[in-house]
Design an enzyme around this catalytic site. Structure first.
Site, PDB file in Angstrom:
ATOM      1  N   GLN A 201     -70.670  44.118  34.661  1.00  0.00           N
ATOM      2  CA  GLN A 201     -69.433  44.695  34.985  1.00  0.00           C
ATOM      3  C   GLN A 201     -69.302  44.933  36.592  1.00  0.00           C
ATOM      4  OE1 GLN A 201     -67.596  47.598  32.830  1.00  0.00           O
ATOM      5  NE2 GLN A 201     -66.521  47.305  34.844  1.00  0.00           N
ATOM      6  N   GLY A 202     -68.237  44.261  37.017  1.00  0.00           N
ATOM      7  CA  GLY A 202     -68.384  44.232  38.473  1.00  0.00           C
ATOM      8  C   GLY A 202     -67.251  45.394  39.050  1.00  0.00           C
ATOM      9  N   ALA A 203     -66.895  45.372  40.282  1.00  0.00           N
ATOM     10  CA  ALA A 203     -65.847  46.396  41.053  1.00  0.00           C
ATOM     11  C   ALA A 203     -64.333  45.715  40.416  1.00  0.00           C
ATOM     12  CB  ALA A 203     -66.202  46.292  42.476  1.00  0.00           C
ATOM     13  N   GLU A 204     -64.337  44.636  40.273  1.00  0.00           N
ATOM     14  CA  GLU A 204     -62.854  44.048  39.946  1.00  0.00           C
ATOM     15  C   GLU A 204     -62.842  43.306  38.606  1.00  0.00           C
ATOM     16  OE1 GLU A 204     -61.332  41.762  43.250  1.00  0.00           O
ATOM     17  OE2 GLU A 204     -61.567  43.533  44.191  1.00  0.00           O
ATOM     18  N   ALA A 205     -63.856  42.871  38.137  1.00  0.00           N
ATOM     19  CA  ALA A 205     -63.960  42.156  36.919  1.00  0.00           C
ATOM     20  C   ALA A 205     -64.958  42.371  35.906  1.00  0.00           C
ATOM     21  CB  ALA A 205     -63.853  40.675  37.089  1.00  0.00           C
ATOM     22  N   ARG A 206     -64.984  42.133  34.479  1.00  0.00           N
ATOM     23  CA  ARG A 206     -65.901  42.098  33.565  1.00  0.00           C
ATOM     24  C   ARG A 206     -66.200  40.774  33.283  1.00  0.00           C
ATOM     25  NH1 ARG A 206     -62.364  46.189  31.408  1.00  0.00           N
ATOM     26  NH2 ARG A 206     -63.082  48.077  32.232  1.00  0.00           N
ATOM     27  N   VAL A 207     -67.625  40.355  32.974  1.00  0.00           N
ATOM     28  CA  VAL A 207     -67.740  39.013  32.768  1.00  0.00           C
ATOM     29  C   VAL A 207     -68.384  39.205  31.368  1.00  0.00           C
ATOM     30  CG1 VAL A 207     -69.024  36.908  33.417  1.00  0.00           C
ATOM     31  CG2 VAL A 207     -68.056  38.482  35.175  1.00  0.00           C
TER      32      VAL A 207
ATOM     33  N   LYS B 198     -63.998  35.894  32.187  1.00  0.00           N
ATOM     34  CA  LYS B 198     -64.122  36.770  33.379  1.00  0.00           C
ATOM     35  C   LYS B 198     -62.607  37.461  33.365  1.00  0.00           C
ATOM     36  CE  LYS B 198     -65.247  36.453  38.174  1.00  0.00           C
ATOM     37  NZ  LYS B 198     -65.715  35.810  39.251  1.00  0.00           N
TER      38      LYS B 198
ATOM     39  N   ASP C 124     -67.779  33.231  48.688  1.00  0.00           N
ATOM     40  CA  ASP C 124     -69.052  34.157  48.091  1.00  0.00           C
ATOM     41  C   ASP C 124     -70.261  33.014  47.999  1.00  0.00           C
ATOM     42  OD1 ASP C 124     -70.705  36.368  47.904  1.00  0.00           O
ATOM     43  OD2 ASP C 124     -69.906  36.317  45.622  1.00  0.00           O
TER      44      ASP C 124
HETATM   45  P1  AMP Z   1     -69.519  36.025  38.545  1.00  0.00           P
HETATM   46  O1  AMP Z   1     -68.687  37.563  38.790  1.00  0.00           O
HETATM   47  O2  AMP Z   1     -68.398  34.883  38.339  1.00  0.00           O
HETATM   48  O3  AMP Z   1     -70.398  35.897  39.835  1.00  0.00           O
HETATM   49  O4  AMP Z   1     -70.314  36.293  37.258  1.00  0.00           O
HETATM   50  C1  AMP Z   1     -71.442  37.178  37.237  1.00  0.00           C
HETATM   51  C2  AMP Z   1     -72.601  36.603  36.708  1.00  0.00           C
HETATM   52  O5  AMP Z   1     -72.416  35.820  35.441  1.00  0.00           O
HETATM   53  C3  AMP Z   1     -73.229  35.332  37.834  1.00  0.00           C
HETATM   54  O6  AMP Z   1     -73.943  35.824  38.567  1.00  0.00           O
HETATM   55  C4  AMP Z   1     -73.800  34.354  36.553  1.00  0.00           C
HETATM   56  O7  AMP Z   1     -75.202  34.965  36.226  1.00  0.00           O
HETATM   57  C5  AMP Z   1     -72.973  34.620  35.244  1.00  0.00           C
HETATM   58  N1  AMP Z   1     -72.158  33.638  35.316  1.00  0.00           N
HETATM   59  C6  AMP Z   1     -70.765  33.493  35.708  1.00  0.00           C
HETATM   60  N2  AMP Z   1     -70.267  32.226  35.531  1.00  0.00           N
HETATM   61  C7  AMP Z   1     -71.208  31.662  34.716  1.00  0.00           C
HETATM   62  C8  AMP Z   1     -71.065  30.238  34.194  1.00  0.00           C
HETATM   63  N3  AMP Z   1     -70.008  29.522  34.343  1.00  0.00           N
HETATM   64  N4  AMP Z   1     -72.049  29.885  33.536  1.00  0.00           N
HETATM   65  C9  AMP Z   1     -72.994  30.550  33.387  1.00  0.00           C
HETATM   66  N5  AMP Z   1     -73.287  31.748  34.017  1.00  0.00           N
HETATM   67  C10 AMP Z   1     -72.172  32.404  34.659  1.00  0.00           C
END
Ligand code: AMP
Length: 217
Positions: free
Chosen positions: A10-16, A29, A128
């Protein structure tokens, strides 16, 4: 809501999330609205950001850098679906490095330098570059660049130099004794990128500015 999705960040701008997508596992994302902005303007800006992230990810992939495969962009919900890459982050790899042979070490720095050279040759600025955003793919040991959330396109040496500087800073601040590793990465970058001369001299300027700023406080 995405079916069977598991929130991983859970980030400031997006959920993954991770979620099944057709026969595979996807990373999803999803950028959410910023309530302090006017809804129409907010949606426009968020959609632009999502499109820019997808565009940079794909441009990088097309230029021969290993990135997650882009599956699908859901403009309506400001979400990007991409391949889930199974692997270790560079951050974790560096902390295990004590036991590494010099050939394994060289192999890794070469992969990083080549990937950065290809990405910058395609004018993609990552925005980044940290050791958490570089993964070693488990299946074939290929170096994968992830998280294009702050990426943009630029041909300016200054922008590329700042990109390298951000990575250098994470190396030096989070991984003691890693200066030589970053120096090797820069050597490989230089040898694989004809136009790197201006970028490396800009990097020297950016470092100097950074040092002055930290002295002033
Ligand atoms: P992000 O906000 O894109 O940095 O995603 C948050 C976290 O999710 C990252 O630090 C990775 O640990 C994981 N993550 C993001 N994209 C991927 C991907 N395509 N495959 C595997 N892990 C990912």
């Amino acid at each position: 809501m995405i079916e069977n999705a598991v929130l991983i960040k859970q980030g400031a701008e997006a959920r993954v999330y991770t979620a099944p997508f057709l026969t595979r596992t996807a990373i999803i994302k999803e950028r959410f609205p910023k309530t302090y902005r006017h809804p129409i303007l907010d949606n426009k800006l968020t959609t632009r950001r999502v499109t820019q992230e997808a565009r940079c990810l794909f441009k990088c992939y097309r230029s021969g850098v290993d990135t997650p495969v882009l599956y699908f962009v859901d403009i309506e919900n400001n979400a990007i679906y991409m391949e889930f890459v199974k692997g270790k982050t560079l951050k974790d790899l560096i902390s295990e490095m004590g036991e590494w042979s010099s050939s394994k070490y060289e192999e890794l720095t070469t992969k990083i330098g080549v990937a950065l050279a290809k990405m910058h040759s395609a004018d993609v600025i990552h925005g980044d570059l940290t050791t958490s955003n570089l993964l070693l793919r488990e299946s074939n040991n290929s170096l994968v660049v992830i998280d294009f959330g702050l990426s943009y396109i630029s041909s300016l040496p200054e922008d590329k130099a700042v990109d390298l500087y951000v990575l250098e800073k994470t190396f030096l601040s989070t991984h003691p004794n890693s200066e030589s590793m970053f120096t090797s990465i820069l050597d490989i970058y230089k040898n694989n990128y004809k136009a790197s001369k201006d970028i490396l001299s800009k990097l020297a300027e950016v470092r100097l500015r950074g040092r002055k700023r930290s002295m002033v406080g």
